[in-house]
Design an enzyme around this catalytic site. Sequence first.
Site, PDB file in Angstrom:
ATOM      1  CB  SER A   5      -0.911   0.006   1.234  1.00  0.00           C
ATOM      2  OG  SER A   5      -1.685   1.178   1.282  1.00  0.00           O
ATOM      3  CB  CYS A   6       2.212   3.573  -1.609  1.00  0.00           C
ATOM      4  SG  CYS A   6       3.335   4.968  -1.431  1.00  0.00           S
TER       5      CYS A   6
END
Length: 394
Positions: A5-6
């Site tokens: 995730s980012c």
Amino acid sequence: MEPNSCDTFVALPPSTVGNRIIFGKNSDRPFDEVQEIIYFPAATHSLEKKLECTYIEIEQVAETYAVVLSRPSWLWGAEMGANEHGVCIGNEAVWGREEVCEEEALLGMDLVRLGLERADTAEKALNIIVDLLEKYGQGGNCSENMVFSYHNSFLIADRHEAWILETAGQYWAAEKVEEGVRNISNQLCITTKIDREHPKMREYAKSKERYCEGNKLLNKHKGNITFETMMEILRDKESGINMKGAFQTTGSMVSILPSDPSLPCIHFFTGTPHPERSVFKPFIFAPNLTHLLETISPTFGLEDPVKKHPRFQSKCDRRHPLYQRHDQAIEIMNADEEKGRKMLEEMRILEKEILKEMELVLQNKCLDENRTIDLFSQCVKNEMKIYGPIIGSP
């Protein structure tokens, strides 16, 4: 290896309080990568001299704007940042059907800095990025620790609007965000609402996915989003936005972009990993700013493993003073629960005082220029006092 995730977020009126656009980003990178906060003043340049980016040289422009960047300290570009005109940009790694180019070109992080240095509005930054993308391409290793390459998406905002720009090789699509809330992550998220695109993008595109990580948190507070709200979203562990593991959140940024041009844009940076155990510190553009010495990493010139060929054959200690103190503080928090609790309490008190002061600035339109000159640096020094001296130092 792909990160799980980012996230980059934007909230626009009427979703926010105070007729402000709120921008936020967590930079999720290899866990031991140091992120520095660095300021570059506005400058004029000779057009005869080429500009050296991370891997390649490109044509320079006559003038560049002042920028503040949060960047992996080994490269030229940035993961996120802002300029003196209130333009903010964050980028994300994305993958699609188009093969990622490993040949060295412009990194997505180079494009972030180039957009900030050369554009005074969000849409102009978009134009600059796509022009450079088509002229020079994107490619090259995006980590000094592993082979790691990707395409890029960008969230670009200013005082009035925001744009999402997604790329795959030379292809791109852009969506204008005029109200509400949006976020981008490590998946392509523009669907059928495409406001601008590469001329051949539609015949190339086969499918897109929409990644909604973080959207529930934004919508939960829709109509009442403040900069404190955005900070809490970036600190959220349960959603995975605040990452842990081989990839972790190595730096965080929140910006307040008031629509009233008489009010300053305020940009908060941690300059350290673990946002739940870091302090968001404010930066405001002003004349005669002091250098951000406590958050600038050491440099190694031609001996830097990035500059040598073949690249990345060794590692060097890039930790800046704040990072070193914070690193030690995290060890204390992990080893001694009571000491860690007291330290974290002091950090939150400091941050609340800072946020209260900045809110008064935005409400009263009262800004002490002498305070602004070293605002960020003084907040960093106050944070470092909480952490104490480096163990073993004189």
